[in-house]
Design a protein around this motif. Structure first.
Motif, PDB file in Angstrom:
ATOM      1  N   THR A 253       0.847  -1.190   0.000  1.00 48.27           N
ATOM      2  CA  THR A 253       0.000   0.000   0.000  1.00 48.27           C
ATOM      3  C   THR A 253       0.880   1.237   0.000  1.00 48.27           C
ATOM      4  OG1 THR A 253      -1.801  -1.098   1.192  1.00 48.27           O
ATOM      5  CG2 THR A 253      -1.767   1.310   1.229  1.00 48.27           C
ATOM      6  N   LEU A 254       0.727   2.060  -1.020  1.00 51.85           N
ATOM      7  CA  LEU A 254       1.414   3.341  -1.051  1.00 51.85           C
ATOM      8  C   LEU A 254       0.608   4.314  -0.207  1.00 51.85           C
ATOM      9  CD1 LEU A 254       3.723   5.082  -2.264  1.00 51.85           C
ATOM     10  CD2 LEU A 254       2.082   5.759  -4.033  1.00 51.85           C
ATOM     11  N   THR A 255       1.273   4.966   0.753  1.00 50.43           N
ATOM     12  CA  THR A 255       0.593   5.890   1.648  1.00 50.43           C
ATOM     13  C   THR A 255       1.243   7.261   1.584  1.00 50.43           C
ATOM     14  OG1 THR A 255       1.973   5.524   3.610  1.00 50.43           O
ATOM     15  CG2 THR A 255       0.196   3.948   3.218  1.00 50.43           C
ATOM     16  N   VAL A 256       0.490   8.264   1.996  1.00 52.31           N
ATOM     17  CA  VAL A 256       1.056   9.578   2.269  1.00 52.31           C
ATOM     18  C   VAL A 256       1.088   9.704   3.787  1.00 52.31           C
ATOM     19  CG1 VAL A 256      -1.228  10.671   2.017  1.00 52.31           C
ATOM     20  CG2 VAL A 256       0.854  12.061   1.923  1.00 52.31           C
ATOM     21  N   ALA A 257       2.250  10.033   4.350  1.00 54.61           N
ATOM     22  CA  ALA A 257       2.445  10.006   5.796  1.00 54.61           C
ATOM     23  C   ALA A 257       3.035  11.317   6.283  1.00 54.61           C
ATOM     24  CB  ALA A 257       3.362   8.841   6.180  1.00 54.61           C
ATOM     25  N   TRP A 258       2.784  11.630   7.552  1.00 55.82           N
ATOM     26  CA  TRP A 258       3.274  12.872   8.147  1.00 55.82           C
ATOM     27  C   TRP A 258       3.377  12.684   9.661  1.00 55.82           C
ATOM     28  CZ3 TRP A 258      -1.520  11.760   6.406  1.00 55.82           C
ATOM     29  CH2 TRP A 258      -2.600  11.932   7.278  1.00 55.82           C
ATOM     30  N   PRO A 259       4.158  13.506  10.359  1.00 52.43           N
ATOM     31  CA  PRO A 259       4.275  13.379  11.818  1.00 52.43           C
ATOM     32  C   PRO A 259       2.921  13.586  12.484  1.00 52.43           C
ATOM     33  CG  PRO A 259       6.031  14.750  10.951  1.00 52.43           C
ATOM     34  CD  PRO A 259       5.069  14.536   9.826  1.00 52.43           C
ATOM     35  N   ALA A 260       2.607  12.740  13.448  1.00 58.12           N
ATOM     36  CA  ALA A 260       1.299  12.812  14.098  1.00 58.12           C
ATOM     37  C   ALA A 260       1.081  14.151  14.792  1.00 58.12           C
ATOM     38  CB  ALA A 260       1.158  11.666  15.098  1.00 58.12           C
ATOM     39  N   ARG A 261       2.157  14.791  15.230  1.00 60.09           N
ATOM     40  CA  ARG A 261       2.016  16.070  15.939  1.00 60.09           C
ATOM     41  C   ARG A 261       1.888  17.269  15.007  1.00 60.09           C
ATOM     42  NH1 ARG A 261       7.164  14.286  16.334  1.00 60.09           N
ATOM     43  NH2 ARG A 261       8.845  15.603  15.517  1.00 60.09           N
ATOM     44  N   SER A 262       1.969  17.042  13.707  1.00 59.29           N
ATOM     45  CA  SER A 262       1.917  18.146  12.758  1.00 59.29           C
ATOM     46  C   SER A 262       0.533  18.794  12.743  1.00 59.29           C
ATOM     47  CB  SER A 262       2.257  17.651  11.348  1.00 59.29           C
ATOM     48  OG  SER A 262       2.069  18.688  10.392  1.00 59.29           O
ATOM     49  N   ARG A 263       0.538  20.109  12.706  1.00 60.66           N
ATOM     50  CA  ARG A 263      -0.719  20.865  12.593  1.00 60.66           C
ATOM     51  C   ARG A 263      -0.658  21.785  11.362  1.00 60.66           C
ATOM     52  NH1 ARG A 263      -1.380  17.382  15.427  1.00 60.66           N
ATOM     53  NH2 ARG A 263      -2.258  17.282  17.529  1.00 60.66           N
ATOM     54  N   SER A 264       0.190  21.440  10.413  1.00 55.51           N
ATOM     55  CA  SER A 264       0.414  22.280   9.247  1.00 55.51           C
ATOM     56  C   SER A 264      -0.757  22.208   8.273  1.00 55.51           C
ATOM     57  CB  SER A 264       1.701  21.835   8.536  1.00 55.51           C
ATOM     58  OG  SER A 264       1.804  22.424   7.266  1.00 55.51           O
ATOM     59  N   THR A 265      -1.292  23.367   7.906  1.00 58.00           N
ATOM     60  CA  THR A 265      -2.360  23.390   6.904  1.00 58.00           C
ATOM     61  C   THR A 265      -1.810  23.028   5.523  1.00 58.00           C
ATOM     62  OG1 THR A 265      -2.000  25.779   6.598  1.00 58.00           O
ATOM     63  CG2 THR A 265      -3.699  25.095   8.176  1.00 58.00           C
ATOM     64  N   ALA A 266      -0.512  23.318   5.289  1.00 56.67           N
ATOM     65  CA  ALA A 266       0.094  22.962   4.008  1.00 56.67           C
ATOM     66  C   ALA A 266       0.201  21.446   3.867  1.00 56.67           C
ATOM     67  CB  ALA A 266       1.473  23.603   3.889  1.00 56.67           C
ATOM     68  N   VAL A 267       0.540  20.757   4.955  1.00 61.60           N
ATOM     69  CA  VAL A 267       0.594  19.297   4.936  1.00 61.60           C
ATOM     70  C   VAL A 267      -0.803  18.731   4.704  1.00 61.60           C
ATOM     71  CG1 VAL A 267       0.971  17.240   6.368  1.00 61.60           C
ATOM     72  CG2 VAL A 267       2.680  19.068   6.323  1.00 61.60           C
ATOM     73  N   ALA A 268      -1.791  19.266   5.404  1.00 62.03           N
ATOM     74  CA  ALA A 268      -3.167  18.785   5.237  1.00 62.03           C
ATOM     75  C   ALA A 268      -3.630  18.951   3.793  1.00 62.03           C
ATOM     76  CB  ALA A 268      -4.098  19.530   6.191  1.00 62.03           C
ATOM     77  N   ALA A 269      -3.280  20.071   3.170  1.00 63.54           N
ATOM     78  CA  ALA A 269      -3.667  20.301   1.782  1.00 63.54           C
ATOM     79  C   ALA A 269      -2.962  19.320   0.850  1.00 63.54           C
ATOM     80  CB  ALA A 269      -3.345  21.743   1.384  1.00 63.54           C
ATOM     81  N   PHE A 270      -1.705  18.993   1.141  1.00 63.06           N
ATOM     82  CA  PHE A 270      -0.984  18.026   0.314  1.00 63.06           C
ATOM     83  C   PHE A 270      -1.623  16.657   0.424  1.00 63.06           C
ATOM     84  CE2 PHE A 270       2.201  14.892  -0.673  1.00 63.06           C
ATOM     85  CZ  PHE A 270       2.818  15.404  -1.793  1.00 63.06           C
ATOM     86  N   VAL A 271      -1.993  16.265   1.624  1.00 61.90           N
ATOM     87  CA  VAL A 271      -2.639  14.954   1.824  1.00 61.90           C
ATOM     88  C   VAL A 271      -3.942  14.885   1.036  1.00 61.90           C
ATOM     89  CG1 VAL A 271      -3.730  13.437   3.518  1.00 61.90           C
ATOM     90  CG2 VAL A 271      -1.559  14.572   4.065  1.00 61.90           C
ATOM     91  N   ARG A 272      -4.750  15.921   1.108  1.00 64.66           N
ATOM     92  CA  ARG A 272      -6.021  15.932   0.366  1.00 64.66           C
ATOM     93  C   ARG A 272      -5.765  15.854  -1.141  1.00 64.66           C
ATOM     94  NH1 ARG A 272      -7.286  19.960   4.246  1.00 64.66           N
ATOM     95  NH2 ARG A 272      -6.843  21.594   2.718  1.00 64.66           N
ATOM     96  N   THR A 273      -4.759  16.569  -1.608  1.00 66.59           N
ATOM     97  CA  THR A 273      -4.442  16.541  -3.036  1.00 66.59           C
ATOM     98  C   THR A 273      -3.991  15.149  -3.466  1.00 66.59           C
ATOM     99  OG1 THR A 273      -3.757  18.857  -2.977  1.00 66.59           O
ATOM    100  CG2 THR A 273      -2.976  17.537  -4.829  1.00 66.59           C
ATOM    101  N   ALA A 274      -3.124  14.522  -2.672  1.00 66.04           N
ATOM    102  CA  ALA A 274      -2.640  13.180  -3.003  1.00 66.04           C
ATOM    103  C   ALA A 274      -3.788  12.175  -3.032  1.00 66.04           C
ATOM    104  CB  ALA A 274      -1.583  12.746  -1.996  1.00 66.04           C
ATOM    105  N   GLN A 275      -4.711  12.281  -2.078  1.00 68.13           N
ATOM    106  CA  GLN A 275      -5.862  11.368  -2.053  1.00 68.13           C
ATOM    107  C   GLN A 275      -6.742  11.570  -3.285  1.00 68.13           C
ATOM    108  OE1 GLN A 275      -7.115  12.544   2.041  1.00 68.13           O
ATOM    109  NE2 GLN A 275      -7.247  10.339   2.393  1.00 68.13           N
ATOM    110  N   ARG A 276      -6.946  12.819  -3.658  1.00 64.59           N
ATOM    111  CA  ARG A 276      -7.793  13.089  -4.825  1.00 64.59           C
ATOM    112  C   ARG A 276      -7.165  12.539  -6.103  1.00 64.59           C
ATOM    113  NH1 ARG A 276      -7.590  17.506  -8.042  1.00 64.59           N
ATOM    114  NH2 ARG A 276      -6.441  18.730  -6.460  1.00 64.59           N
ATOM    115  N   ILE A 277      -5.865  12.747  -6.273  1.00 66.61           N
ATOM    116  CA  ILE A 277      -5.184  12.244  -7.464  1.00 66.61           C
ATOM    117  C   ILE A 277      -5.200  10.718  -7.487  1.00 66.61           C
ATOM    118  CG2 ILE A 277      -2.979  12.106  -8.657  1.00 66.61           C
ATOM    119  CD1 ILE A 277      -4.415  14.812  -8.904  1.00 66.61           C
ATOM    120  N   ALA A 278      -4.923  10.090  -6.343  1.00 64.44           N
ATOM    121  CA  ALA A 278      -4.919   8.625  -6.281  1.00 64.44           C
ATOM    122  C   ALA A 278      -6.299   8.054  -6.525  1.00 64.44           C
ATOM    123  CB  ALA A 278      -4.392   8.161  -4.930  1.00 64.44           C
TER     124      ALA A 278
END
Length: 294
Positions: A253-278
């Protein structure tokens, strides 16, 4: 008791991991006698024995095992603080994405085209380097193939499909349309472990990681077989290699991963973009060719 210094912890971790003063000194770029003195001083400072020394190697005592675990955490925390402060002080912010070359299932160009929140800085590394980069603050997000150690990490799946076995096209097993793990008895993975055991983690404590070209060269001459995600097999079409599904082999399974303590809106936007493309990617249809043409 005086506070421990990061230098002391680095010295101890090197000796504990390598179980040898000479090899630890080489890793640290120092001579062996001052390293030995530093470890003895550390033991006196703590008032406990950390290592059992023999003429051939060293072994950890219960106190040594505890210090190794805690020292790794402490050194990671120090590295993370420095990396995050350095990144925060950059004039032009960027999202740092860690990934292994060719392990993006072909999604990366589409994700980068669709993501417009921050510039993306690619941190390309070898096998196993992406997870430490998330933990120590060098990367904000990563593309990882599950399973992996999820402690301290949040992730979302992007694509799931089978792992295939890559073997020489001349191997008698290449005549079959499907295999079981037991069929691979007597064959070795690139790092020397028995293939019938499945997909064990490469023993990098004693081996330098091999790149794809090195691994494929071993496979073509029949010296090794290799388990790899279907998307990587599709990318590396070679006439001397056959790819086969293997019953009982854990899927990838290819995943997009990030530190659990992250509160970055830029990271959240990247995750949403990766999910949409996948989500717009065609699923694996199990029609992968048995032997790639030239």
């Amino acid at each position: 008791m005086d506070h421990l210094e990061t230098r002391q912890l680095r010295y101890f971790v090197a000796v504990a991991e390598l179980e040898h003063f000479g090899r630890a000194a080489e890793r640290l770029g120092m001579a062996q006698p001052p390293l030995s003195r530093a470890i003895r001083d550390l033991e006196r400072q703590l008032g406990v024995q950390l290592l059992v020394r023999t003429s051939r190697r060293v072994a950890l005592t219960p106190a040594g095992r505890t210090l190794l675990e805690e020292a790794r955490i402490a050194l990671d925390a120090v590295a993370t603080a420095g990396n995050r402060a350095r990144h925060a002080g950059q004039d032009v912010p960027a999202l740092r994405l860690a990934l292994k070359v060719d392990h993006d299932a072909g999604l990366l160009p589409k994700i980068l085209d669709a993501y417009d929140v921050l510039p993306v800085e690619l941190l390309l590394g070898g096998y196993g380097e992406q997870l430490p980069a998330l933990h120590d603050g060098r990367a904000d997000v990563a593309l990882l193939t599950a399973p992996f150690d999820e402690r301290g990490i949040d992730s979302e799946p992007l694509i799931t499909g089978p792992r295939l076995v890559a073997l020489a096209a001349s191997d008698p097993l290449a005549a079959r349309t499907g295999l079981r793990l037991a069929d691979l008895a007597g064959r070795l993975l690139p790092y020397g472990t028995p293939a019938e055991k499945g997909n064990p983690k490469p023993p990098f404590d004693h081996h330098e990681p091999l790149d794809h070209l090195q691994i494929f060269s071993l496979i073509e001459v029949g010296s090794a077989v290799w388990f790899l995600p279907f998307w990587l097999a599709e990318r590396f079409a070679r006439p001397g290699i056959a790819y086969r599904p293997v019953e009982g082999l854990e899927p990838a399974t290819l995943t997009v991963a990030w530190p659990a303590r992250s509160r970055s809106t830029a990271v959240a936007a990247f995750v949403r973009t990766a999910q949409r493309i996948a989500g717009g990617t065609a699923p694996y249809d199990n029609t992968f060719p048995l032997i790639h043409p030239a």
